[in-house]
Motif scaffolding. Structure first.
Motif, PDB file in Angstrom:
ATOM      1  N   SER A 202      39.478  39.756  34.550  1.00 29.22           N
ATOM      2  CA  SER A 202      40.256  40.928  34.973  1.00 29.22           C
ATOM      3  C   SER A 202      39.831  41.378  36.364  1.00 29.22           C
ATOM      4  O   SER A 202      40.663  41.704  37.218  1.00 29.22           O
ATOM      5  CB  SER A 202      40.068  42.085  33.979  1.00 29.22           C
ATOM      6  OG  SER A 202      40.634  41.779  32.726  1.00 29.22           O
ATOM      7  N   THR A 203      38.538  41.389  36.606  1.00 30.46           N
ATOM      8  CA  THR A 203      38.024  41.772  37.919  1.00 30.46           C
ATOM      9  C   THR A 203      38.486  40.793  38.983  1.00 30.46           C
ATOM     10  O   THR A 203      38.748  41.182  40.131  1.00 30.46           O
ATOM     11  CB  THR A 203      36.489  41.858  37.893  1.00 30.46           C
ATOM     12  OG1 THR A 203      36.088  42.768  36.873  1.00 30.46           O
ATOM     13  CG2 THR A 203      35.940  42.335  39.232  1.00 30.46           C
ATOM     14  N   ASN A 204      38.597  39.527  38.622  1.00 34.44           N
ATOM     15  CA  ASN A 204      39.041  38.532  39.600  1.00 34.44           C
ATOM     16  C   ASN A 204      40.468  38.778  40.086  1.00 34.44           C
ATOM     17  O   ASN A 204      40.831  38.353  41.185  1.00 34.44           O
ATOM     18  CB  ASN A 204      38.913  37.123  39.018  1.00 34.44           C
ATOM     19  CG  ASN A 204      37.567  36.506  39.334  1.00 34.44           C
ATOM     20  OD1 ASN A 204      36.828  37.011  40.177  1.00 34.44           O
ATOM     21  ND2 ASN A 204      37.234  35.410  38.671  1.00 34.44           N
ATOM     22  N   ILE A 205      41.264  39.455  39.289  1.00 33.47           N
ATOM     23  CA  ILE A 205      42.602  39.843  39.760  1.00 33.47           C
ATOM     24  C   ILE A 205      42.462  40.776  40.963  1.00 33.47           C
ATOM     25  O   ILE A 205      43.177  40.638  41.964  1.00 33.47           O
ATOM     26  CB  ILE A 205      43.403  40.519  38.631  1.00 33.47           C
ATOM     27  CG1 ILE A 205      43.673  39.513  37.496  1.00 33.47           C
ATOM     28  CG2 ILE A 205      44.718  41.089  39.161  1.00 33.47           C
ATOM     29  CD1 ILE A 205      44.341  40.121  36.274  1.00 33.47           C
ATOM     30  N   ILE A 206      41.519  41.706  40.876  1.00 30.88           N
ATOM     31  CA  ILE A 206      41.257  42.620  41.984  1.00 30.88           C
ATOM     32  C   ILE A 206      40.667  41.870  43.174  1.00 30.88           C
ATOM     33  O   ILE A 206      40.980  42.167  44.331  1.00 30.88           O
ATOM     34  CB  ILE A 206      40.301  43.746  41.534  1.00 30.88           C
ATOM     35  CG1 ILE A 206      40.929  44.546  40.394  1.00 30.88           C
ATOM     36  CG2 ILE A 206      39.951  44.661  42.700  1.00 30.88           C
ATOM     37  CD1 ILE A 206      42.228  45.220  40.762  1.00 30.88           C
ATOM     38  N   VAL A 207      39.804  40.909  42.901  1.00 26.23           N
ATOM     39  CA  VAL A 207      39.175  40.140  43.980  1.00 26.23           C
ATOM     40  C   VAL A 207      40.230  39.418  44.817  1.00 26.23           C
ATOM     41  O   VAL A 207      40.201  39.457  46.052  1.00 26.23           O
ATOM     42  CB  VAL A 207      38.155  39.133  43.413  1.00 26.23           C
ATOM     43  CG1 VAL A 207      37.604  38.240  44.534  1.00 26.23           C
ATOM     44  CG2 VAL A 207      37.001  39.856  42.719  1.00 26.23           C
ATOM     45  N   VAL A 208      41.178  38.765  44.151  1.00 31.71           N
ATOM     46  CA  VAL A 208      42.250  38.067  44.881  1.00 31.71           C
ATOM     47  C   VAL A 208      43.068  39.070  45.684  1.00 31.71           C
ATOM     48  O   VAL A 208      43.403  38.832  46.855  1.00 31.71           O
ATOM     49  CB  VAL A 208      43.170  37.296  43.904  1.00 31.71           C
ATOM     50  CG1 VAL A 208      44.312  36.628  44.672  1.00 31.71           C
ATOM     51  CG2 VAL A 208      42.375  36.240  43.145  1.00 31.71           C
ATOM     52  N   GLY A 284      49.318  35.987  52.066  1.00 34.65           N
ATOM     53  CA  GLY A 284      50.020  36.374  50.852  1.00 34.65           C
ATOM     54  C   GLY A 284      50.846  35.269  50.237  1.00 34.65           C
ATOM     55  O   GLY A 284      50.994  35.201  49.014  1.00 34.65           O
ATOM     56  N   ALA A 285      51.385  34.386  51.059  1.00 33.29           N
ATOM     57  CA  ALA A 285      52.221  33.295  50.544  1.00 33.29           C
ATOM     58  C   ALA A 285      51.462  32.438  49.544  1.00 33.29           C
ATOM     59  O   ALA A 285      52.052  31.886  48.606  1.00 33.29           O
ATOM     60  CB  ALA A 285      52.733  32.444  51.697  1.00 33.29           C
ATOM     61  N   ALA A 286      50.153  32.311  49.731  1.00 29.22           N
ATOM     62  CA  ALA A 286      49.333  31.519  48.812  1.00 29.22           C
ATOM     63  C   ALA A 286      48.645  32.392  47.768  1.00 29.22           C
ATOM     64  O   ALA A 286      48.508  31.997  46.608  1.00 29.22           O
ATOM     65  CB  ALA A 286      48.284  30.737  49.596  1.00 29.22           C
ATOM     66  N   LEU A 287      48.215  33.606  48.168  1.00 30.80           N
ATOM     67  CA  LEU A 287      47.422  34.431  47.262  1.00 30.80           C
ATOM     68  C   LEU A 287      48.251  35.255  46.292  1.00 30.80           C
ATOM     69  O   LEU A 287      47.748  35.653  45.239  1.00 30.80           O
ATOM     70  CB  LEU A 287      46.489  35.331  48.070  1.00 30.80           C
ATOM     71  CG  LEU A 287      45.371  34.576  48.804  1.00 30.80           C
ATOM     72  CD1 LEU A 287      44.443  35.543  49.515  1.00 30.80           C
ATOM     73  CD2 LEU A 287      44.576  33.701  47.847  1.00 30.80           C
ATOM     74  N   ASN A 288      49.513  35.519  46.603  1.00 34.78           N
ATOM     75  CA  ASN A 288      50.362  36.175  45.597  1.00 34.78           C
ATOM     76  C   ASN A 288      50.521  35.293  44.360  1.00 34.78           C
ATOM     77  O   ASN A 288      50.356  35.766  43.238  1.00 34.78           O
ATOM     78  CB  ASN A 288      51.721  36.547  46.192  1.00 34.78           C
ATOM     79  CG  ASN A 288      51.647  37.789  47.064  1.00 34.78           C
ATOM     80  OD1 ASN A 288      50.774  38.632  46.877  1.00 34.78           O
ATOM     81  ND2 ASN A 288      52.554  37.911  48.018  1.00 34.78           N
ATOM     82  N   PRO A 289      50.835  33.993  44.529  1.00 34.88           N
ATOM     83  CA  PRO A 289      50.850  33.118  43.351  1.00 34.88           C
ATOM     84  C   PRO A 289      49.474  33.005  42.695  1.00 34.88           C
ATOM     85  O   PRO A 289      49.373  32.926  41.468  1.00 34.88           O
ATOM     86  CB  PRO A 289      51.300  31.772  43.922  1.00 34.88           C
ATOM     87  CG  PRO A 289      52.065  32.116  45.148  1.00 34.88           C
ATOM     88  CD  PRO A 289      51.360  33.310  45.720  1.00 34.88           C
ATOM     89  N   ALA A 290      48.400  33.000  43.507  1.00 33.55           N
ATOM     90  CA  ALA A 290      47.051  32.921  42.937  1.00 33.55           C
ATOM     91  C   ALA A 290      46.741  34.155  42.101  1.00 33.55           C
ATOM     92  O   ALA A 290      46.045  34.073  41.081  1.00 33.55           O
ATOM     93  CB  ALA A 290      46.024  32.769  44.062  1.00 33.55           C
ATOM     94  N   LEU A 291      47.259  35.302  42.529  1.00 37.94           N
ATOM     95  CA  LEU A 291      47.094  36.546  41.774  1.00 37.94           C
ATOM     96  C   LEU A 291      47.773  36.424  40.409  1.00 37.94           C
ATOM     97  O   LEU A 291      47.189  36.761  39.371  1.00 37.94           O
ATOM     98  CB  LEU A 291      47.689  37.705  42.565  1.00 37.94           C
ATOM     99  CG  LEU A 291      47.400  39.127  42.109  1.00 37.94           C
ATOM    100  CD1 LEU A 291      45.916  39.448  42.231  1.00 37.94           C
ATOM    101  CD2 LEU A 291      48.213  40.110  42.941  1.00 37.94           C
ATOM    102  N   SER A 292      48.987  35.925  40.415  1.00 33.89           N
ATOM    103  CA  SER A 292      49.726  35.738  39.163  1.00 33.89           C
ATOM    104  C   SER A 292      49.036  34.717  38.267  1.00 33.89           C
ATOM    105  O   SER A 292      48.955  34.902  37.045  1.00 33.89           O
ATOM    106  CB  SER A 292      51.158  35.287  39.462  1.00 33.89           C
ATOM    107  OG  SER A 292      51.863  36.273  40.181  1.00 33.89           O
TER     108      SER A 292
END
Length: 311
Positions: A202-208, A284-292
């Motif tokens: 869960s914390t890793n969602i915030i990290v990304v 964001g183009a790469a990290l938005n999918p990484a967030l999901s």
């Protein structure tokens, strides 16, 4: 920032609620309930109330973040994340603030039953959860603006959420109505250890999120850990939290649980893939999918871990 034209009011409210974050609310309840099944203290209604309460607090916190980030000027035109409805002009700030309070009120109403079952400990946890949900980006000392967002998520959406879910079910069996203190046997060490993988991912969602927004946060005065210590620190934080998550099943196996506790290892390829993106990209183009995908990892890991613990 994503284009905001031609977005319906219903779609705007859905965007504000951010349903893609709900795995962070459901995961701790699923894991805590699985442990209750294993130890023979499953209580259906407290489990359902815990799930509803967790979802409401998550949504209310999302409303709070959307509103307070906008009024503080933290959401700018350079934002690379998902569209915020307040800053994007899709919903008036007063309406988003009102929705935040209404949703927190609904969570408190749901919590009345849990307080009857769990007593003073749940009353304290519930009020602290609501206060912290607002204080994450609101109030005189917003946690997310001072590098405390990671700790907030780890504690409230991980450790407290899992142990609290187990506690209310165990208390329904082992204590009378409205206990004043924590009854013996209602918060075993296993519940705390089981909370660590949920807390970590869960914390890793915030990290990304913080890695993606580092440049913007620097310009708006939002002092996240990524801003304070840089990309390398946050990337190592992401990897270190995953180590915590995948080490937890070892403890359960060593203390007598079956090999089924290793079911979460099935998710390792996804974890490795997302980690590679987090270590190599910042846009964001790469990290938005990484967030999901980190949210998907949380959901998959928690479901498999719950099955492994329950059986």
């Amino acid at each position: 920032m994503t284009q905001t034209a031609d977005v319906s009011r219903q779609r705007a409210w859905l965007m504000a609620a951010r349903p893609h974050t709900l795995p962070a609310a459901a995961a701790p309840v699923v894991v805590g309930t699985a442990l209750a099944v294993h130890t023979g203290v499953l209580a259906v209604w407290p489990a359902v109330a815990a799930l509803v309460g967790a979802a409401l607090i998550q949504i209310a916190t999302n409303f709070a973040n959307d509103y307070y980030d906008a009024v503080r000027g933290a959401d700018t035109e350079d934002r690379e994340g998902f569209t915020r409805v307040t800053a994007g002009g899709l919903i008036r700030p007063a309406r988003v603030k009102q929705a935040m309070y209404v949703t927190f009120a609904a969570a408190i109403l749901d919590g009345v039953y849990l307080v009857f079952v769990g007593g003073v400990p749940i009353l304290v946890i519930g009020l602290a959860s609501v206060a912290s949900g607002i204080a994450y980006t609101g109030g005189p000392y917003p946690l997310g603006y001072h590098g405390l967002g990671d700790a907030f998520v780890f504690l409230f959406f991980g450790v407290i959420a899992v142990t609290g879910t187990y506690y209310v079910q165990a208390a329904a069996h082992l204590a009378g109505a409205f206990p004043v203190a924590i009854p013996p046997g209602t918060v075993p060490l296993a519940a705390v250890v089981a909370s660590l993988p949920v807390a970590a991912i869960s914390t890793n969602i915030i990290v990304v999120n913080n890695i993606r927004d580092k440049d913007e946060d620097e310009t708006t005065g939002k002092r996240t850990l990524a801003v304070r210590f840089g990309y390398r620190f946050s990337r190592l934080e992401y990897a270190g939290l995953l180590v915590v998550a995948y080490a937890a099943p070892l403890w359960f196996y060593a203390t007598g649980y079956g090999a089924s506790v290793f079911l979460p290892l099935v998710t390792l390829p996804l974890a490795v893939s997302v980690t590679k993106t987090v270590f190599e990209r910042t846009e964001g183009a790469a990290l938005n999918p990484a967030l999901s995908r980190t949210g998907q990892l949380l959901a998959a890991y928690s479901a498999l871990f719950a099955v492994g613990v329950a059986v």
